[in-house]
Write an enzyme that holds these catalytic residues in place. Structure first.
Site, PDB file in Angstrom:
ATOM      1  N   SER A 145       0.867  -1.182   0.000  1.00  0.00           N
ATOM      2  CA  SER A 145       0.000   0.000   0.000  1.00  0.00           C
ATOM      3  C   SER A 145       0.898   1.223   0.000  1.00  0.00           C
ATOM      4  O   SER A 145       2.082   1.147   0.373  1.00  0.00           O
ATOM      5  CB  SER A 145      -0.880  -0.001   1.256  1.00  0.00           C
ATOM      6  OG  SER A 145      -1.552   1.234   1.415  1.00  0.00           O
ATOM      7  N   TYR A 158      -2.310  -0.496  10.618  1.00  0.00           N
ATOM      8  CA  TYR A 158      -2.365  -0.899   9.209  1.00  0.00           C
ATOM      9  C   TYR A 158      -1.045  -0.571   8.516  1.00  0.00           C
ATOM     10  O   TYR A 158      -0.477  -1.411   7.811  1.00  0.00           O
ATOM     11  CB  TYR A 158      -3.529  -0.195   8.510  1.00  0.00           C
ATOM     12  CG  TYR A 158      -3.628  -0.505   7.036  1.00  0.00           C
ATOM     13  CD1 TYR A 158      -4.074  -1.747   6.606  1.00  0.00           C
ATOM     14  CD2 TYR A 158      -3.268   0.444   6.081  1.00  0.00           C
ATOM     15  CE1 TYR A 158      -4.160  -2.040   5.246  1.00  0.00           C
ATOM     16  CE2 TYR A 158      -3.357   0.161   4.729  1.00  0.00           C
ATOM     17  CZ  TYR A 158      -3.800  -1.082   4.318  1.00  0.00           C
ATOM     18  OH  TYR A 158      -3.882  -1.364   2.971  1.00  0.00           O
TER      19      TYR A 158
END
Length: 247
Positions: A145, A158
């Site tokens: 990501s 995250y």
């Protein structure tokens, strides 16, 4: 239309393939002649996707998969190998993103992110690496990501898991002479990630940003296809794909 088989195509396993980037990647890779094996927990959704790929002339199979279980991932790989004789590419895509401030102490959600995002990637790697080393060739694609490159409020855990995936990928790359390693880092992408878990405020903010900025998952799928399609002596190590308007 009959199902197409391609001698030049690769056998590609994709985790988290029931929606979003995983689904788009399966559809794209099948459309260009690869054999795809889809894994996820939602088997009815996988069945529908596979039927649609086959109807379009592609070669696709599916198997129920829980990436938090090493045994489940190993069985996924065994099934694919029995069906196609070898495994050329593993796309470790499964991920979850329940966002919340650290002080809310949503520990169960932290554990879930570690289990799916990081441990799932480790399991996928462990399940295919010995076979790829024995083959003398293979390709592991880890979906990280842009959160593997920066840290934002409500995304600390995250980001930690995605930083770890990126670090794992780079370490594996340095250790690998025959197995190629690619880490793909998407920015805001139109997927289901923002719909589940986390605090209501963080979920709403992520959903609004996604609706305003998001690129389609097909854009990430094409980037993965590009990396996979390079000659065996070319290792595309890292790709960042994000909306032009994303800061």
């Amino acid at each position: 239309m009959t199902n197409r088989t391609s001698r030049d195509g690769k056998t590609i396993l994709i985790t988290g393939a029931s929606s979003g980037i995983g689904e788009a990647t399966a559809r794209h890779l099948a459309s260009i002649g690869h054999r795809v094996v889809l894994g996820a927990r939602r088997t009815e959704r996988l069945r529908t996707i596979v039927e649609e790929i086959r109807a379009a002339g592609g070669v696709a199979d599916f198997h129920e998969l829980d990436v938090t279980s090493l045994e489940s991932v190993q069985e996924f790989v065994r099934v694919a190998r029995r069906a196609h004789g070898r495994v050329d590419v593993m796309v470790n895509n499964a991920g979850v993103m329940p966002l919340s401030p650290v002080h809310e102490l949503r520990i169960a959600e932290w554990d879930r992110m570690v289990d799916v995002n990081l441990r799932g990637t480790l399991h996928g790697t462990a399940a295919v690496l010995p076979m790829m080393r024995a083959q003398g060739a293979g390709h592991i694609v880890n979906v990280a990501s842009t959160s593997a490159h920066r840290v934002d409020p409500t995304a600390a855990v995250y980001c930690a898991t995605k930083f770890a995936v990126r670090a794992l990928s780079e370490g594996l790359r340095q250790e690998s002479l025959e197995v190629r390693v690619t880490v793909v880092s998407p920015g805001f992408t139109a997927t289901e990630l923002t719909l589940r878990g986390g605090s209501e405020e963080a979920r709403a903010a992520a959903k609004a940003a996604t609706e305003a900025l998001a690129i389609p998952p097909s854009a990430v799928a094409e980037a993965i296809g590009y990396a996979i399609g390079q000659p065996v002596e070319v290792d595309v190590n890292e790709i960042v794909v994000r909306p032009t308007a994303q800061g």
